[in-house]
Design an enzyme around this catalytic site. Structure first.
Site, PDB file in Angstrom:
ATOM      1  N   ASP A  32       0.833  -1.210   0.000  1.00  0.00           N
ATOM      2  CA  ASP A  32       0.000   0.000   0.000  1.00  0.00           C
ATOM      3  C   ASP A  32       0.868   1.260   0.000  1.00  0.00           C
ATOM      4  OD1 ASP A  32      -2.379   1.373  -0.030  1.00  0.00           O
ATOM      5  OD2 ASP A  32      -2.712   1.235   2.136  1.00  0.00           O
ATOM      6  N   HIS A  49       2.420   3.324  -9.027  1.00  0.00           N
ATOM      7  CA  HIS A  49       2.270   1.881  -9.252  1.00  0.00           C
ATOM      8  C   HIS A  49       3.481   1.332 -10.012  1.00  0.00           C
ATOM      9  CE1 HIS A  49      -1.634   2.124  -7.519  1.00  0.00           C
ATOM     10  NE2 HIS A  49      -2.190   2.775  -8.529  1.00  0.00           N
ATOM     11  N   LEU A 143      11.113 -20.482  -4.591  1.00  0.00           N
ATOM     12  CA  LEU A 143      10.182 -19.542  -3.958  1.00  0.00           C
ATOM     13  C   LEU A 143       8.819 -19.664  -4.629  1.00  0.00           C
ATOM     14  CD1 LEU A 143       9.628 -16.895  -2.205  1.00  0.00           C
ATOM     15  CD2 LEU A 143      10.242 -15.613  -4.264  1.00  0.00           C
TER      16      LEU A 143
HETATM   17  C1  IPE Z   1      -5.493  -2.853  -0.325  1.00  0.00           C
HETATM   18  O1  IPE Z   1      -5.152  -1.517  -0.446  1.00  0.00           O
HETATM   19  C2  IPE Z   1      -5.443  -3.523  -1.659  1.00  0.00           C
HETATM   20  C3  IPE Z   1      -4.099  -3.678  -2.241  1.00  0.00           C
HETATM   21  C4  IPE Z   1      -2.971  -3.365  -1.699  1.00  0.00           C
HETATM   22  C5  IPE Z   1      -4.085  -4.278  -3.552  1.00  0.00           C
HETATM   23  P1  IPE Z   1      -6.250  -0.385  -0.642  1.00  0.00           P
HETATM   24  O2  IPE Z   1      -5.498   0.897  -0.749  1.00  0.00           O
HETATM   25  O3  IPE Z   1      -7.158  -0.718  -1.763  1.00  0.00           O
HETATM   26  O4  IPE Z   1      -7.088  -0.469   0.715  1.00  0.00           O
HETATM   27  P2  IPE Z   1      -7.971   0.635   1.453  1.00  0.00           P
HETATM   28  O5  IPE Z   1      -8.964   1.130   0.459  1.00  0.00           O
HETATM   29  O6  IPE Z   1      -7.045   1.734   1.882  1.00  0.00           O
HETATM   30  O7  IPE Z   1      -8.560  -0.068   2.623  1.00  0.00           O
HETATM   31  C1  IPE Z   2      -1.580   0.148  -3.350  1.00  0.00           C
HETATM   32  O1  IPE Z   2      -1.331   1.509  -3.402  1.00  0.00           O
HETATM   33  C2  IPE Z   2      -1.746  -0.477  -4.717  1.00  0.00           C
HETATM   34  C3  IPE Z   2      -3.127  -0.857  -5.050  1.00  0.00           C
HETATM   35  C4  IPE Z   2      -4.153  -0.827  -4.243  1.00  0.00           C
HETATM   36  C5  IPE Z   2      -3.365  -1.332  -6.400  1.00  0.00           C
HETATM   37  P1  IPE Z   2      -2.517   2.548  -3.405  1.00  0.00           P
HETATM   38  O2  IPE Z   2      -2.855   2.860  -4.819  1.00  0.00           O
HETATM   39  O3  IPE Z   2      -3.646   2.086  -2.580  1.00  0.00           O
HETATM   40  O4  IPE Z   2      -1.825   3.799  -2.726  1.00  0.00           O
HETATM   41  P2  IPE Z   2      -2.508   4.828  -1.734  1.00  0.00           P
HETATM   42  O5  IPE Z   2      -3.057   4.042  -0.590  1.00  0.00           O
HETATM   43  O6  IPE Z   2      -3.587   5.533  -2.500  1.00  0.00           O
HETATM   44  O7  IPE Z   2      -1.393   5.736  -1.323  1.00  0.00           O
HETATM   45 MG    MG Z   3      -4.128   2.317  -0.626  1.00  0.00          MG
END
Ligand code: IPE
Ligand code: IPE
Ligand code: MG
Length: 256
Positions: A32, A49, A143
């Site tokens: 995240d 990303h 792995l």
């Molecule tokens: C969880 O992260 C999903 C992934 C890392 C793929 P999100 O960014 O989607 O989760 P919330 O919305 O903050 O709970």
């Molecule tokens: C996690 O990073 C990746 C996915 C959920 C695909 P985020 O895109 O949720 O990044 P934040 O939480 O908005 O910073």
């Molecule tokens: Mg996120």
């Protein structure tokens, strides 16, 4: 199925006493913070990303040295479809590019790739690549890299329950045979051990529908780094901290 049905729940979640020591054999990561990483730099979220994909490469590479045998990465949740369309299509393109670019090297390094999640909603090109990399790397054993795409813990449990209900309806199994082992065997993670440790980057302290069943006894580490900034050194530090924890699985530990 018969043998699995006889396994006691505790045998499924707890390693044998005196077994694997304090190494986290299966680490699951909620990657995240990509969006915030980009926004803080005045960049579009997709650039975050892309930077996150580089982190994936570095973290996968260091797993064998750190004693990690199974690495599960949460890449796209069933809820992430609600993001802006260009972010969703950008992420799907990134998954395809990652598989196109990295499959050969993963294979060379003995990495077995598999996926969790419902594939029906993914595009045919991505689905085809997922099937191909699973086939190509099926014999590898250094792995297990498990990538969760269009994955939601509730969706996975509902799909497993539906399949069991269908088998009951066809008369293949009796309702009494629907137990913990039968349900676990119907999950996307069938055959994988439960995660020892779940890491979430970016400082958020929630699990966002990740591995709800499998993490019944997992340890959690919530770390402040945004995923693109998370380094192999940070990973090693989390694993070292995990090694000092005492896992009990509901038992009383001798001397405790
Ligand atoms: C969880 O992260 C999903 C992934 C890392 C793929 P999100 O960014 O989607 O989760 P919330 O919305 O903050 O709970
Ligand atoms: C996690 O990073 C990746 C996915 C959920 C695909 P985020 O895109 O949720 O990044 P934040 O939480 O908005 O910073
Ligand atoms: Mg996120």
């Amino acid at each position: 199925m018969r043998d699995q049905a006889r396994a006691r729940p505790v045998d499924m979640i707890a390693p044998a006493p005196g077994g694997e020591g304090r190494r986290a054999a299966h680490v699951a990561i909620i990657m995240d913070g990509n969006g915030r990483w980009a926004t803080r730099r005045g960049l579009p979220r997709l650039r975050g990303h892309q930077a996150g994909a580089e982190t994936v490469r570095r973290i996968v590479e260091c797993c064998p040295d750190l004693g990690v045998r199974h690495l599960t990465l949460f890449a796209f949740s069933t809820e992430n479809w609600q993001r802006p369309r260009e972010e969703v299509t950008g992420l799907m393109a990134l998954f395809r590019r990652y598989l196109r670019r990295d499959t050969a090297e993963l294979d060379r390094n003995g990495v077995r790739v598999r996926f969790l999640g419902e594939r029906g909603r993914l595009g045919p090109a991505l689905r085809g690549m997922m099937d191909a990399v699973e086939r190509q790397t099926a014999g590898n054993a250094t792995l297990d890299l498990v990538i969760a795409i269009n994955y939601g813990g509730r969706d996975e449990l509902a799909r497993a329950a539906r399949r069991l209900a269908e088998r009951v309806a066809r008369g293949e199994i009796a309702p009494e045979e629907v137990d913990e082992a039968a349900l676990a065997a119907g999950l996307d993670t069938a055959g994988l051990p439960d995660p020892d440790l779940v890491i979430r980057t970016s400082g958020e302290t929630r699990i966002s529908n990740f591995l709800l069943w499998q993490c019944a006894y997992a340890e959690y580490a919530f770390v402040p780094q945004l995923w693109p900034d998370f380094t192999p050194e940070d990973f090693a530090a989390v694993l070292a901290e995990y090694a000092s924890r005492e896992r009990r699985f509901g038992r009383v530990i001798a001397g405790g």
